[in-house]
Motif scaffolding. Structure first.
Motif, short mmCIF file in Angstrom:
data_model
loop_
_atom_site.label_atom_id
_atom_site.label_comp_id
_atom_site.label_asym_id
_atom_site.label_seq_id
_atom_site.Cartn_x
_atom_site.Cartn_y
_atom_site.Cartn_z
N GLN A 209 12.83 -3.14 37.65
CA GLN A 209 12.92 -3.91 38.89
C GLN A 209 11.83 -5.00 38.91
O GLN A 209 10.71 -4.75 38.47
CB GLN A 209 12.72 -3.00 40.10
N LYS B 288 9.11 -0.72 37.87
CA LYS B 288 9.05 -1.89 38.74
C LYS B 288 7.84 -2.74 38.40
O LYS B 288 6.76 -2.22 38.17
CB LYS B 288 8.93 -1.47 40.19
N HIS C 198 15.28 1.09 46.32
CA HIS C 198 13.89 0.63 46.28
C HIS C 198 13.25 0.76 47.66
O HIS C 198 13.57 -0.01 48.58
CB HIS C 198 13.79 -0.82 45.81
#
Lengths: 389, 389, 389
Positions: free
Chosen positions: B242, B181, B30
């Motif tokens: 995420q 995400k 990330h």
């Protein structure tokens, strides 16, 4: 045995400039008066705990981190061997008398200026001027908002007069003060509505309040009104506003004293620019460090926590250092009643910071010059800048 | 001075297989793009803080843990002595130029693959492919849900079309991505109702949303709808989801970004099997570790926290290791804008894990073979398995 | 290889009286029975995790802190080298048989008395008497409130009879017990209304409850009623009341198991004087330590947390020691199913406390005599006093 000197409390292997910066007199930007009289053992036990109650039968408040620290670090200041028993310690304390004990312990703290919250009701506490005189330091006053409000509430006013009189009284007291302080965490929690209450809602709440003025303030509307009035005064006079956060005595609901729940209020204050100082904060000091890292007007200390975590306090210092900008941290002892708490607060601040610095030097993370500069900023520089001392 | 090699950052006394495992290229699962242009000092100061504002007068964002770390660890990568002053550092940075600086710092990070969240609006950021090329690594995209939703909201649709178009757009973007995400923590907090909202409530909320499409999404009904649509897509395509958790910039209400308050949503996802990765999490990384320990589909990192706690980051690594299964932890740098943040994220991950391992080896808790295996799992193995790289 | 003796687990450089105090048999004031049969590998994997599910494909619950600790510390007790592989460990375990394994591991824990929570439904667990016999220790029972309530709910009563029968059953079971325990944290969270519910509301809630008696109790009114009935019984019989706090299995909403949210209930119990013991508490053990420091009737341990944080557990012990009075801390293993968890709980308690003590001795914070005394208080003295053993 001679009196302990402050430099006895640091590890031996620090570079001289770092040692000097750590030992330099600090600004204790939040403390209370210590008692002028000699306490009995049961009184002393209550002075060294945040519990308002005696220890359970068969136990003693000396069997706590702070109790062990008094026996270890304050005993030598009174001329005793380290780890003196409670009985020996208290006997020696009485023998020397409160005046001499207070003088020795406050001096041993190595403080340049005391900023004293005078809002406690307890009788027999030294005034700020007396704290300064005994400790060889300057002294200024921190005005507790809820104390002023209590005085105003008990003055026999009408609900319509309440807000104006409160504002006048705040302004008058602030004119002689170095800062303002709120214990909203104890009264309604820090998770209050961040907006300024309307005039009508304040008059209505004041009406209820004045019907029972001896009762302590806990109406969220009036707490918010008090805070916003304080913000106005603080802005006019360039004063910081301190908030009790985190642990304290049994009256606090700990999770509602988490400074994270104050975020919306802090956000509302951002454009106004009044500095806000988050006090103590344990065990939410990482949350406080985050707030200090993202809001330019927010500052942080772990005052009360170091005294009470004592032999375990270095970890608390280290955790605050994780995220908090170096220009946002301050020192306070939050001592109250027992001068021991002032000495220990200063001692554990210096020892904890020394240990964190020693680790960073050993790992090559900081240069010695940076370490000395940071120790100075946290010990006094930041407070001098923010409180305009 | 030669460029720092990654192995300079580890303690000297680790067994060779452990050292090799720690130095092996990692999956940065990330991160964000770094800037392609040369920033001014004031721009650079804002790139190294989560605060959106300049430091208060008389202070600098270099006086922070991450600022000190840049002077310590990035200066040598640019050919300077450690602890270079901010002025010297930024002068050298300009002299080398952003291209060379980015190349050196991204290479120094020792990354095998970047998974790049492309959802930020900032101009002048490197694309995933450019990140990979400069860093000598593979690169893939992480699609930010709220970015897609914003595009859809601004496309001039009717409320009835909103959900379908959003789903199509999610599916199309996910087809080229390694993961999805959410920044729901910033928009409505993680304490949202975990259930899938009804079609009627979504259409009603979309109607309100589309009346002011430039405004960023913060309606909990639409955030929930977006998340459940993402879960559908993630399940179809085998992608992880995420979540930003814990600290970030001043827009977050920290306590509402505690991953513990996401528990009911995680529980609802358990039978679906979509992997959920809790990002950053500080100071709630222990809560995140607990969630990763009891839910088979939950993973955890402390990405952003290591860069910003810097010299204090080893404790954060250690606390994550307390409870999190070894097969559930990952590495991320969460770098954004400044390539320094990528180097530091990787460096402090390796140093923190090295210190934890050294302690466990010294105490006999782990064998060297286990230590090497665990370092490999956390550095890349777990991410390769979960993201199917 | 001979069996590991408890003194092998401590650092070598402790003063003899401290070592002796740490090695002295302890009171395990909260545990569960271990299984009498030989588990399969998949069964054993589930016995060593709080997750109720198998590890994800390609992973194992041995790749956790507690899994590594079993291989390190329990393998030698079974006559294997440290760090034996899971397959070798489980093969040896089967070879010895559950009886011998349980005997060795429970003996290795060095426990003087087990207080066994008998409220779990799982079949094949040793009784308290068997735990004591195998472990060479005394044994007493801790009665789980929710287990009694379940039995009463399933007994075919009317709503009007419910409260009276529950009270009688509580009194009968308490007459043979050393303490009571609540898992309210799992059922409705600890943030329940602290007041005693009215008789009418209890009858109404009992009516709903008895319509579906197999369902487990989760109505906050009935949980509160159960707790207040337990307080009455505890007061009459001088028994402590234990609360599960903090982490556990996937059924808990972690933030609602924070003992801080129990504050108002604790405050309500203060005048009654029933001792309350906060169990486990991780990651809220600092909050629990605060509560133990301000409320004379509140005690604390970090039982389950030490076993599961294993190689990282010394930090948890150290954090509890920061604020908790020495006369308020206790030891528990919270073992359940696998006897390994008993050995590891005791081992990590001794190792963590040893490390904290060694640090305090090195820094001069405590005297060796104080250290030995404190180790004894926490290991057994406090529990003997509070449980009247």
């Amino acid at each position: 045995m001679p009196e302990t000197r402050p430099d006895d409390v640091l590890p031996a292997d620090l570079p001289d400039p770092v040692r000097a910066a750590l030992l330099a007199p600090m600004v204790d930007h939040h403390c209370h008066g210590v008692r002028r009289d000699d306490p009995s053992r049961s009184e002393f036990e209550l002075m060294i705990t945040e519990s308002g109650a005696p220890a359970p039968p068969g136990t003693t408040h000396f069997d706590t981190p702070v109790g062990a620290a008094i026996r270890r670090w304050c005993a030598p200041v009174l001329g005793l061997e380290p780890h003196a028993s409670p009985a020996v310690y208290l006997s020696r304390r009485s023998e020397l008398g409160a005046g001499e004990v207070n003088r020795r312990l406050l001096r041993a703290a190595g403080v340049a200026a005391f900023l004293v919250d005078t809002g406690l009701d307890a009788p027999g506490l030294l005034t700020p001027a007396e704290m300064g005189r005994l400790g060889g330091a300057a002294a200024d006053e921190i005005v507790r908002l809820e104390r002023i409000e209590q005085d105003v509430a008990e003055a026999g006013l009408s609900a319509v007069e309440y807000a104006g009189t409160l504002r006048e009284e705040l302004a008058a007291r602030a004119a002689r003060a170095a800062g303002l302080k709120s214990i909203a965490a104890y009264r309604c929690g820090l998770d209050f509505d961040p907006s300024r209450p309307s005039r009508g809602s304040v008059i209505a709440a004041a009406g209820r309040r004045l019907a029972d003025p001896k009762r302590r303030l806990d109406d969220p509307v009036l707490v918010r009104h008090l805070l916003w009035a304080a913000v106005d005064v603080a802005r006019e006079r360039g004063l910081p506003l301190q908030f009790h956060c985190g642990f304290g005595d049994a009256d606090v609901d700990l999770h509602r004293a988490d400074p994270a729940v104050l975020t919306e209020f802090l956000r509302a204050l951002a454009p106004i620019g009044v500095p806000v100082v988050l006090l103590h904060c344990y065990p939410y000091h990482r949350q406080a460090a985050y707030l200090a890292s993202v809001f330019p007007h927010v500052y942080v200390d772990v005052g009360l926590a170091l005294t009470h975590t004592a032999a375990g306090s270095a970890r608390v210092v280290a955790e605050l250092l994780e995220l908090a900008p170096f220009h946002k941290q301050m020192f306070s002892s939050d001592c109250y009643g027992a001068a021991e708490l002032c000495h220990l607060g200063a001692l554990y601040h210096r020892r904890g910071l020394a240990r964190a610095i020693a680790g960073r030097l050993a790992e090559g993370e900081w240069s010695p010059a940076d370490a000395a500069r940071i120790a100075h900023m946290i010990g006094s520089g930041n407070a001098r800048r923010v409180y305009r001392l």
